[in-house]
Design a protein around this motif. Sequence first.
Motif, PDB file in Angstrom:
ATOM      1  N   VAL A  53      -2.912   8.669 -13.392  1.00  0.00           N
ATOM      2  CA  VAL A  53      -2.799   7.767 -12.245  1.00  0.00           C
ATOM      3  C   VAL A  53      -1.390   7.156 -12.209  1.00  0.00           C
ATOM      4  N   ASP A  54      -0.862   6.775 -13.370  1.00  0.00           N
ATOM      5  CA  ASP A  54       0.523   6.277 -13.425  1.00  0.00           C
ATOM      6  C   ASP A  54       1.469   7.295 -12.789  1.00  0.00           C
ATOM      7  N   VAL A  57       1.065   7.737  -8.863  1.00  0.00           N
ATOM      8  CA  VAL A  57       1.586   6.586  -8.119  1.00  0.00           C
ATOM      9  C   VAL A  57       3.103   6.700  -7.979  1.00  0.00           C
ATOM     10  N   LYS A  58       3.776   7.244  -8.976  1.00  0.00           N
ATOM     11  CA  LYS A  58       5.227   7.450  -8.889  1.00  0.00           C
ATOM     12  C   LYS A  58       5.604   8.407  -7.765  1.00  0.00           C
ATOM     13  N   LEU A  60       4.354   8.513  -4.785  1.00  0.00           N
ATOM     14  CA  LEU A  60       4.223   7.887  -3.468  1.00  0.00           C
ATOM     15  C   LEU A  60       5.532   7.269  -3.001  1.00  0.00           C
ATOM     16  N   LYS A  65       0.382   5.986   0.906  1.00  0.00           N
ATOM     17  CA  LYS A  65      -1.001   5.660   0.541  1.00  0.00           C
ATOM     18  C   LYS A  65      -1.557   6.683  -0.433  1.00  0.00           C
ATOM     19  N   ILE A  66      -2.435   6.196  -1.288  1.00  0.00           N
ATOM     20  CA  ILE A  66      -3.198   7.068  -2.163  1.00  0.00           C
ATOM     21  C   ILE A  66      -4.666   6.892  -1.788  1.00  0.00           C
ATOM     22  N   LEU A 111      -5.022   0.599  -9.946  1.00  0.00           N
ATOM     23  CA  LEU A 111      -4.035   0.710  -8.871  1.00  0.00           C
ATOM     24  C   LEU A 111      -3.357  -0.638  -8.608  1.00  0.00           C
ATOM     25  N   LEU A 114      -0.655  -1.411 -11.027  1.00  0.00           N
ATOM     26  CA  LEU A 114       0.553  -0.623 -10.794  1.00  0.00           C
ATOM     27  C   LEU A 114       1.318  -1.098  -9.556  1.00  0.00           C
ATOM     28  N   LEU A 116       0.051  -1.527  -6.412  1.00  0.00           N
ATOM     29  CA  LEU A 116      -0.430  -1.061  -5.115  1.00  0.00           C
ATOM     30  C   LEU A 116      -1.345  -2.106  -4.491  1.00  0.00           C
ATOM     31  N   ARG A 134       1.390   1.705  -1.489  1.00  0.00           N
ATOM     32  CA  ARG A 134       2.531   1.281  -2.312  1.00  0.00           C
ATOM     33  C   ARG A 134       3.461   0.474  -1.418  1.00  0.00           C
TER      34      ARG A 134
END
Length: 143
Positions: A53-54, A57-58, A60, A65-66, A111, A114, A116, A134
């Motif tokens: 997940v880390d 997210v990078k 984006l 959006k995730i 999330l 991180l 978001l 993000r």
Amino acid sequence: MKISLYLPGVFEPQEDGYSQVDLSNVGDLDDAAYEEVLVGDSLDFIDDRDSFVDEIVKKLRYGGKIIMSGVDIFEVSRGIISKQVKNSDINQILYLRRCSVSNIFDMANKLSSLGLRIIKKRTNNYRYTLIAERPSPNAQDPV
């Protein structure tokens, strides 16, 4: 660009408007390059879900959006106790080559940790959908 992550032989969706990317190739993707990343039903098949997940997210863009979906173990447990989940479904849900089980609360917390912003959380039967954005580095929280 929008991408949809898939796990060969286990979860292979075909989503309109999304480029398909094998989960094992996520590390090869450019950082901050994608406006939307769809991660459906595959998180529980990842050995190290937190690191994965880390990494996604990078990928984006700011403002990107995730979208995550999966089986919520709390909802499955509730369904087992109330006998709303069939025995044949329980085996497939819990043991079909899964490395872990997730729930909407843990994924939303991950999330959020991180950076978001959670836009939508929804459970339906024993499945969850979570959408997070993000934010831009200089964006202010809405009042």
